[in-house]
Design an enzyme around this catalytic site. Structure first.
Site, PDB file in Angstrom:
ATOM      1  N   HIS A 139       0.872  -1.180   0.000  1.00 34.80           N
ATOM      2  CA  HIS A 139       0.000   0.000   0.000  1.00 34.80           C
ATOM      3  C   HIS A 139       0.905   1.226   0.000  1.00 34.80           C
ATOM      4  CE1 HIS A 139      -2.792   3.094   1.061  1.00 34.80           C
ATOM      5  NE2 HIS A 139      -2.308   3.251   2.278  1.00 34.80           N
ATOM      6  N   HIS A 141       1.206   5.781  -1.230  1.00 37.06           N
ATOM      7  CA  HIS A 141       0.504   7.036  -1.526  1.00 37.06           C
ATOM      8  C   HIS A 141       1.180   7.739  -2.711  1.00 37.06           C
ATOM      9  CE1 HIS A 141      -0.498   7.306   3.120  1.00 37.06           C
ATOM     10  NE2 HIS A 141      -1.100   6.296   2.533  1.00 37.06           N
ATOM     11  N   GLU A 169       2.068   0.516 -22.801  1.00 40.82           N
ATOM     12  CA  GLU A 169       2.354  -0.599 -21.891  1.00 40.82           C
ATOM     13  C   GLU A 169       1.248  -0.879 -20.858  1.00 40.82           C
ATOM     14  OE1 GLU A 169       5.007  -2.468 -23.356  1.00 40.82           O
ATOM     15  OE2 GLU A 169       5.232  -2.885 -21.221  1.00 40.82           O
ATOM     16  N   HIS A 210      -6.491   8.934  -1.338  1.00 43.74           N
ATOM     17  CA  HIS A 210      -5.600   8.295  -0.362  1.00 43.74           C
ATOM     18  C   HIS A 210      -4.390   7.625  -1.015  1.00 43.74           C
ATOM     19  CE1 HIS A 210      -5.197   5.963   3.645  1.00 43.74           C
ATOM     20  NE2 HIS A 210      -4.119   5.763   2.915  1.00 43.74           N
TER      21      HIS A 210
HETATM   22  P1  13P Z   1       0.301   2.795   9.334  1.00 46.84           P
HETATM   23  O1  13P Z   1       1.392   3.691   9.832  1.00 46.84           O
HETATM   24  O2  13P Z   1      -0.576   2.295  10.444  1.00 46.84           O
HETATM   25  O3  13P Z   1       0.866   1.677   8.486  1.00 46.84           O
HETATM   26  O4  13P Z   1      -0.662   3.653   8.415  1.00 46.84           O
HETATM   27  C1  13P Z   1      -0.184   4.349   7.314  1.00 46.84           C
HETATM   28  C2  13P Z   1      -1.175   4.455   6.216  1.00 46.84           C
HETATM   29  O5  13P Z   1      -0.791   4.645   5.092  1.00 46.84           O
HETATM   30  C3  13P Z   1      -2.615   4.322   6.525  1.00 46.84           C
HETATM   31  O6  13P Z   1      -3.355   4.144   5.354  1.00 46.84           O
HETATM   32 ZN    ZN Z   2      -2.321   4.929   3.543  1.00 41.43          ZN
END
Ligand code: 13P
Ligand code: ZN
Length: 270
Positions: A139, A141, A169, A210
């Protein structure tokens, strides 16, 4: 017993976290990574009978009971991880009843796994159902991907097709398309369920306003998916302010996918 700091998976995870920080995608503690570990391999580095402490997972993760995960700690900075893996990362086993994490190594300062542990474990569970070789959930950002979600409607077909048309691509890398969730409270059970649902037949899910989730059998696959989306989003933001006079048509997209053996998401090009 070998030194855990020499474990290739741990090094690979610490390296990618560092790279993601340097790319500017993971400010402060933004983002989290988890990796499903191989028990036989792990045994060479750690005494798996020695549980340091346990903490509740607050949901039933029994589908991955007894499995081992390396995960970033909640609140931990990506910037610090490579220099101090034992504080910023941890390795836990899911308890036999599926309700707890049994810490085997790491989170040295008393911490625990990411606040997104719901989403991570649910994505692992979901992906293992469709891909037994699955290992990685990332995950992040990423800047331009995140910016795009401020501009486009919450429509995953539109979002996917905008990116497919940016550069040739894209449809090769993610022919199944990108799942898109509207803004939701992060860190919750609910966002975990919604994300994992989209992962039934996709490896990428964007969280509106997000960030993004990418999964894969390897770090290369999960990271490669995210970096391709982010590269395309970057180009998209650069040209969208100008009048576009050339584009990749739906027919072109079908042709590219066919050439590379990908199957574009049903209903997106017909
Ligand atoms: P954590 O520090 O708990 O991993 O959270 C960071 C985050 O990106 C939440 O979406
Ligand atoms: Zn996050």
């Amino acid at each position: 017993m070998k030194n855990i700091l020499d474990y290739k998976v741990l090094k690979e995870v610490a390296d990618i976290i560092d790279r993601m920080y340097l790319l500017g995608w993971d400010e402060r503690n933004g983002g989290n990574v988890s990796y499903l570990l191989d028990e036989e391999e792990l045994k060479e580095y750690l005494d798996l009978n020695k549980v340091l402490r346990t903490y509740p997972l607050n949901f039933d993760a029994s589908e991955v009971k007894g499995r081992y995960f390396l995960a970033t700690g909640t609140g931990k900075y990506f910037r610090n991880t490579k220099n101090d893996p034992e504080t910023n990362l941890g390795i836990f086993r899911v308890s036999e009843d599926g309700l707890n994490a049994e810490l085997i190594w790491g989170y040295k300062d008393g911490g625990k796994s990411t606040s997104e542990t719901y989403a991570h474990l649910m994505c692992h569970i979901q992906r293992l159902r469709v891909d037994p070789n699955h290992h990685v959930v990332i995950h992040s950002h990423p800047t331009c991907t995140l910016a795009m979600t401020h501009i486009l409607p919450n429509d995953e077909k539109i979002f996917t097709k905008e990116l497919w048309k940016v550069m040739t691509e894209c449809i090769v890398v993610f022919p199944e398309g990108i799942g898109l969730l509207p803004w939701m409270q992060c860190g919750t059970y609910e966002i975990g369920v919604a994300t994992a649902e989209k992962m039934v037949d996709r490896r990428l899910v964007v969280w509106g306003l997000h960030g993004i989730y990418g999964v894969g059998e390897t770090i290369d696959e999960a990271f490669g998916l995210i970096e391709t989306v982010e590269k395309a989003a970057d180009v998209w933001l650069k040209y969208r302010q100008f009048k576009e006079i050339n584009t990749i048509s739906d027919e072109n997209l079908k042709g590219i996918a066919k050439f590379y053996g990908g199957v574009p998401r049903k209903g997106y090009l017909d």
